[in-house]
Design a protein around this motif. Structure first.
Motif, mmCIF file in Angstrom:
data_model
loop_
_atom_site.group_PDB
_atom_site.id
_atom_site.type_symbol
_atom_site.label_atom_id
_atom_site.label_comp_id
_atom_site.label_asym_id
_atom_site.label_seq_id
_atom_site.Cartn_x
_atom_site.Cartn_y
_atom_site.Cartn_z
ATOM 1 N N THR A 52 4.952 2.929 2.216
ATOM 2 C CA THR A 52 4.192 1.820 1.654
ATOM 3 C C THR A 52 4.923 0.531 1.965
ATOM 4 O O THR A 52 6.102 0.373 1.608
ATOM 5 C CB THR A 52 4.024 1.979 0.133
ATOM 6 N N LYS A 55 3.187 -5.160 1.291
ATOM 7 C CA LYS A 55 1.852 -5.577 0.843
ATOM 8 C C LYS A 55 1.138 -4.469 0.066
ATOM 9 O O LYS A 55 -0.012 -4.637 -0.340
ATOM 10 C CB LYS A 55 1.014 -5.981 2.050
ATOM 11 N N GLN A 57 0.403 -1.554 1.351
ATOM 12 C CA GLN A 57 -0.433 -0.779 2.269
ATOM 13 C C GLN A 57 0.303 0.492 2.694
ATOM 14 O O GLN A 57 1.510 0.457 2.979
ATOM 15 C CB GLN A 57 -0.778 -1.614 3.503
ATOM 16 N N ARG A 59 1.213 3.230 5.310
ATOM 17 C CA ARG A 59 1.266 3.319 6.765
ATOM 18 C C ARG A 59 2.102 4.548 7.165
ATOM 19 O O ARG A 59 2.876 5.082 6.376
ATOM 20 C CB ARG A 59 1.908 2.059 7.365
#
Length: 395
Positions: A52, A55, A57, A59
């Motif tokens: 993570t 931000k 997100q 990935r």
């Protein structure tokens, strides 16, 4: 995530990965799954691993992230006083299991190099597969550096790294090295002389000898008890049980005796420590007395210096007074001579006295001349031109 070369080198399946070995031979699996199975499990988990970002997100992990941990443990080979490879291997695998648990997946042994050695492979837990969490030094530094930045913090983090690695190696030495007769560090790194290195080796081997002897006796007692208990008669079994209990009691007595000896030794050590504390107190008291004496001596020296200064001032003042007295004497002598010749002409005498720098002397001469004029006008009668003499009082 580029682990293919590691598995190629460990399995000896690719000649390009083991050029440093003259005659490559397949490894011996001593624990866990085979290297091929380990590679498949690693690759599958690494492909599914995620992270993570800042931000929030999710990935896939970076391609250069380390996802596999490997530990290499080496044995010096057949040597006198050192455990055989089989015992060292058993103890090493037990230590790895105790320290890493289920994260330890595979252990293989290579016998095709100068010294037999183990390769232990670990897979990290969690979805990120961070292999650095399995590295004692890296984990210690990361924990220390959490929320910190700067050169000073980084240096302190390096110290935490080194401390953790020393503790990691010390743990292996206590668990495997000492029972197997292996030294903690070689002589070259510590710049030991040959005699010091041999003495250390002998000490380590003696520890191993004692441990081996204790194990042998324990096994012999177990075998003896098992053999004797195998008799068919229940009376024989009871007799053997009594003997075993007697041996246990004897052993317990030895332990109690050891504890008593240790207690006596601790008592003596405590008494010696008390003597040392008493001597330290005496030394501290003497130091205090010495400081007081030094202060007194310093004060006396200061007083002496002041007295010397006062004496010097007095000597200077006395010297001035002596010079004034000599000047007075010389002037008086001149006064008397001039008085006889010139009838005590006060102005002439006073003019001569002006050559002195002291007003006190001039006033004194003026008074003396005045009195001499009065005195000689009444009592003295002399012939002009004579030269009366004055004798200086010795006092």
């Amino acid at each position: 995530m580029g682990t293919q070369f590691i598995f190629d080198e460990a399995s000896r399946r690719t000649p390009a990965a083991c050029k440093h070995i003259e005659h490559p031979a397949p490894p011996e699996l001593v624990f866990g799954m085979g290297l091929d199975d380990l590679e498949r499990e690693h690759d599958a988990r690494a492909a599914a691993a995620t992270m993570t970002n800042q931000k929030g997100q999710v990935r896939s992990i970076r391609k250069d992230q380390k996802t596999l941990a490997c530990i290499v443990l080496s044995h010096p080979g057949d040597c006198d006083g050192i455990a055989p490879v089989s015992e060292w291997q058993r103890r090493s695998v037990r230590w790895l299991q105790k320290r890493y648990g289920d994260r330890l997946k595979t252990v293989v042994r290579h016998d095709d190099e100068s010294h037999p050695h183990l390769h232990a492979y670990l897979l990290p837990e969690g979805s990120q597969m961070l292999a650095r969490t399995l590295h004692a030094g890296e984990a210690a530094k990361a924990e220390f550096m959490s929320g910190k930045a700067g050169k000073d913090a980084n240096r302190a983090g390096d110290q935490a790294y080194r401390k953790a690695m020393r503790e990691w190696q010390d743990d292996y030495f206590r668990s495997v090295g000492v029972p197997c007769g292996l030294a903690r560090i070689g002589p070259g790194q510590r710049r030991l002389s040959r005699s010091a290195w041999q003495a250390e080796q002998q000490a380590v081997q003696q520890v191993r000898h004692v441990a081996t002897r204790a194990k042998s006796l324990r096994n012999r007692y177990k075998d003896e008890a098992a053999r004797r208990f195998s008799g068919s008669g229940w009376i024989n079994k009871i007799a053997v049980a009594v003997k075993v209990r007697e041996k246990d009691a004897e052993k317990a007595g030895f332990v109690r005796g050891s504890a008593k000896t240790k207690a006596v030794a601790m008592t003596k050590i405590s008494a010696k420590n008390q003597e040392i504390d008493t001597l330290k107190s005496s030394v501290d008291s003497l130091k205090t007395d010495v400081l007081e004496l030094e202060n007194k001596i310093e004060i006396k020296n200061s007083v002496i210096e002041k007295m010397k200064e006062e004496i010097s001032i007095i000597k200077r003042e006395n010297k001035v007074e002596i010079e004034h007295n000599d000047a007075i004497y010389n002037l008086l002598e001149d006064v008397i001579k001039d008085g006889y010749s010139n009838g005590y002409n006060s102005s002439a005498v006073l003019d001569r006295s002006l050559t002195t720098s002291s007003s006190k002397v001039r006033n004194f001469i003026n008074t003396v001349v005045t009195k001499l004029k009065k005195f000689t006008s009444k009592t003295l009668r002399h012939t002009p031109g004579t030269d009366p003499t004055i004798k200086r009082d010795a006092s």
